[in-house]
Write a protein that holds these residues in place. Structure first.
Motif, PDB file in Angstrom:
ATOM      1  N   ALA A 164       0.642  -4.794  -1.757  1.00  0.00           N
ATOM      2  CA  ALA A 164      -0.503  -4.416  -2.531  1.00  0.00           C
ATOM      3  C   ALA A 164      -0.932  -4.978  -3.240  1.00  0.00           C
ATOM      4  O   ALA A 164      -1.835  -4.508  -3.893  1.00  0.00           O
ATOM      5  CB  ALA A 164       0.156  -3.204  -2.740  1.00  0.00           C
ATOM      6  N   GLY A 208      -9.096  -6.563  -4.260  1.00  0.00           N
ATOM      7  CA  GLY A 208      -9.405  -4.797  -5.020  1.00  0.00           C
ATOM      8  C   GLY A 208      -9.824  -4.632  -6.301  1.00  0.00           C
ATOM      9  O   GLY A 208     -10.280  -5.608  -6.801  1.00  0.00           O
ATOM     10  N   ASP A 209      -9.036  -3.263  -7.627  1.00  0.00           N
ATOM     11  CA  ASP A 209      -9.307  -4.330  -8.685  1.00  0.00           C
ATOM     12  C   ASP A 209      -8.542  -4.686  -9.303  1.00  0.00           C
ATOM     13  O   ASP A 209      -8.259  -4.209 -10.850  1.00  0.00           O
ATOM     14  CB  ASP A 209      -9.408  -2.338  -9.309  1.00  0.00           C
ATOM     15  N   LEU A 242      -6.558   0.649   1.586  1.00  0.00           N
ATOM     16  CA  LEU A 242      -5.502   0.283   1.862  1.00  0.00           C
ATOM     17  C   LEU A 242      -4.660   1.120   2.281  1.00  0.00           C
ATOM     18  O   LEU A 242      -4.268   2.054   1.761  1.00  0.00           O
ATOM     19  CB  LEU A 242      -5.105  -0.871   0.206  1.00  0.00           C
ATOM     20  N   GLY A 259      -2.321   1.659  -6.497  1.00  0.00           N
ATOM     21  CA  GLY A 259      -4.004   2.013  -5.777  1.00  0.00           C
ATOM     22  C   GLY A 259      -3.969   1.871  -4.185  1.00  0.00           C
ATOM     23  O   GLY A 259      -4.714   2.099  -3.688  1.00  0.00           O
ATOM     24  N   GLN A 295      -4.693  -5.867  -3.865  1.00  0.00           N
ATOM     25  CA  GLN A 295      -5.157  -6.080  -5.059  1.00  0.00           C
ATOM     26  C   GLN A 295      -6.307  -6.678  -5.549  1.00  0.00           C
ATOM     27  O   GLN A 295      -7.092  -7.145  -6.127  1.00  0.00           O
ATOM     28  CB  GLN A 295      -4.562  -4.750  -5.960  1.00  0.00           C
ATOM     29  N   SER A 350      -9.626   2.025  -6.470  1.00  0.00           N
ATOM     30  CA  SER A 350      -9.709   0.911  -5.693  1.00  0.00           C
ATOM     31  C   SER A 350     -10.810   0.945  -5.322  1.00  0.00           C
ATOM     32  O   SER A 350     -11.367   1.900  -4.000  1.00  0.00           O
ATOM     33  CB  SER A 350      -8.421  -0.404  -5.438  1.00  0.00           C
TER      34      SER A 350
END
Length: 243
Positions: free
Chosen positions: A232, A240-241, A79, A102, A236, A75
């Motif tokens: 999380a 993120g991804d 994190l 990730g 993300q 990612s």
């Protein structure tokens, strides 16, 4: 069909020939693979290697690396999960899901309400165990780099080190901030998650004084092993991804 995928803790290079580690070799034999078949290997340093099985003994499997693919499934969000130690199975679940989702750095801490406390050799064994859990999760989910699992310290020690991310959050059921009010963009985030029973009021106060923003996810109270994958996944999705 995807090739069977395994983590090997050793240098890898095109043309290299070697015997697979005992645990990986046992897995290859259990699924009845044969010489000539291919497996995917990674060592946590990035990319994947395709290797051909060249020989199989009673307890050994020999391979030769054939190709390398420069793949990256990490990612863009760095994190860090600071997780207070929970009961064995719950902690394993948290480590596994953090790796799948990730998380870059996993920092286990001891806090006031922790029922499990490790030190010395026992702490080293737990870290090694969690590293194995994280490696297995990486095999399954496709990560080419392993989640870093740091040595166990106390929450107070972690807070004394100062803020290390752009966004610093304390998961708190009485948090003053809803996740919808988080900033639009950050490149790094640290999240503090308590054990069964959460952090103590004094620990919450210490974290807030150290610069952590108390965060509430919604109207329900989650178990400790639920909090980490929820936050999380949310981060993300936002930074993120998963975006």
């Amino acid at each position: 069909m995807a090739l069977p995928r395994f983590f090997v803790a050793q240098p890898l290079a095109l043309g290299a020939q070697f015997d697979l580690p005992e645990g990986v070799a046992r897995h290859v034999q259990v699924v009845r693979m044969q010489p000539g078949e291919m497996v995917t290997l990674f060592n946590g340093e990035g990319g994947e290697y395709q290797a051909q099985i060249t020989a199989m003994g009673k307890k050994t499997v020999s391979v030769q690396v054939q190709t390398f693919a420069e793949v990256n499934r990490e990612s863009p969000l760095r994190l860090t999960l600071v997780q207070a130690i929970s009961a064995a199975e719950r902690m394993d679940y948290t480590v596994q899901k953090a790796a799948e989702l990730g998380v870059t750095v996993f920092q286990p801490v001891i806090s006031q309400y922790c029922q499990q406390r490790y030190s010395g050799e026992r702490a080293e064994k737990r870290i090694a165990h969690w590293q194995g859990v994280a490696a297995s999760a990486a095999e399954q989910c496709g990560r080419t780099r392993l989640m870093e699992i740091r040595p166990i310290i106390t929450l107070a020690q972690y807070l004394q080190a100062g803020l290390q991310s752009e966004l610093n959050l304390l998961m708190c059921p009485t948090g003053a901030v809803h996740h919808s009010l988080l900033p639009a963009a950050v490149a790094s985030a640290t999240v503090l998650v308590g054990p069964e029973g959460g952090y103590s009021p004094e620990e919450d106060e210490s974290a807030i004084a150290a610069g952590y923003t108390p965060l509430i996810l919604g109207p329900r109270i989650f178990r400790t092993e639920t909090v980490a994958p929820v936050i999380a996944g949310l981060l993300q999705l936002r930074y993120g991804d998963f975006a």
